[in-house]
Scaffold this active site. Sequence first.
Site, PDB file in Angstrom:
ATOM      1  N   GLU A 304     -41.082  21.756-109.369  1.00 53.00           N
ATOM      2  CA  GLU A 304     -41.313  20.695-108.392  1.00 53.00           C
ATOM      3  C   GLU A 304     -42.554  21.043-107.559  1.00 53.00           C
ATOM      4  OE1 GLU A 304     -39.735  17.892-107.981  1.00 53.00           O
ATOM      5  OE2 GLU A 304     -37.797  18.116-108.970  1.00 53.00           O
ATOM      6  N   CYS A 305     -43.254  20.012-107.114  1.00 55.68           N
ATOM      7  CA  CYS A 305     -44.455  20.254-106.316  1.00 55.68           C
ATOM      8  C   CYS A 305     -44.143  20.445-104.838  1.00 55.68           C
ATOM      9  CB  CYS A 305     -45.441  19.111-106.485  1.00 55.68           C
ATOM     10  SG  CYS A 305     -44.885  17.547-105.764  1.00 55.68           S
ATOM     11  N   GLY A 306     -42.929  20.104-104.437  1.00 55.10           N
ATOM     12  CA  GLY A 306     -42.545  20.330-103.056  1.00 55.10           C
ATOM     13  C   GLY A 306     -42.217  19.081-102.267  1.00 55.10           C
TER      14      GLY A 306
END
Length: 316
Positions: A304-306
């Site tokens: 996940e990118c955040g």
Amino acid sequence: MVPRMDCKAFFGLGVLALFVCCTSGFTIPLRQPTALRTTQSFRSAQPPSRIVTPVGRMGGLAMMASTAELATKFNKEHHDLRLKLLEDQAIADLKKAVENYENPVFTTALIAGDDVILHLIHKAGLLGKIKIIFVDTFHLFPETYDFLAHVEKHYGFKAHMFKAEGCESTDEFHAKYGDDLFLEDVEEYDRLAKVEPLLRSLKELKTKLWINGRRRDQGFERAAMAVWEKDKMQPLTYWTFEDCWDYIKAFEVPYHPLHDDGYPSLGDMHSTLRVDKEKWFQYGMERAGRFQNMQNADGSDKTECGIHTVGTSITE
């Protein structure tokens, strides 16, 4: 007075009579049981077309072909109905978003599922009521910027673009944070290039609902996700990646050109790879080419990118 005949004499006469009939060719008509005669009469009354005969080789092949054609026909009907139901449900949710929340927004990365949502928003006549957000990380593929301009013109809207705070270009970002921040500190890179711009966009546009393209089939992290969350809504939650592409093909939805180059999902150039197209529709494989060779602070593989894992509440 008729003389009485004992049993032995009577039996003897019967045997004699039977012998005479058999040797002379004479036959005694036997009365058939009523049930048997009725059944035979019924059978004889059937029209020739009702008589069942064995199916020949050619008839068998024709029947097999007919069965295959029916299966094809019914599968297409099932497929078309499924797409229609998925479309109706997604549009219904988008309309609920507009009717029940202030300033709903949709964040797009211009990947296949996002392209479907953008098409649905336009089809439902909601483009003027749902704002479109695009986060520029300064590390996207050049084709992504070109495709954004294409869909803006195609659907007739202008996306709200957000970038890292205090930066207007890639050169400015690199001058401020270095060329290799994504290698040196990926979490800090995500915070500066993705999370902060997103949170700022939600705040500046004063939204109460964030619409996004996450789906359950994208991986175990999203497998139990609901359509409606506290301040998020995922209209494609129960769609599959294959559903997205079936819909794109059925309704000629514009899609990112790099999908044709082998990329099932698209993000930053430095962390996105192609994936064998034969694996695209396997569970979780849409994002298999993302975040390559990257790890979280705890050493686990990055998935996940955040922006969907940090605190992004917009209602508090």
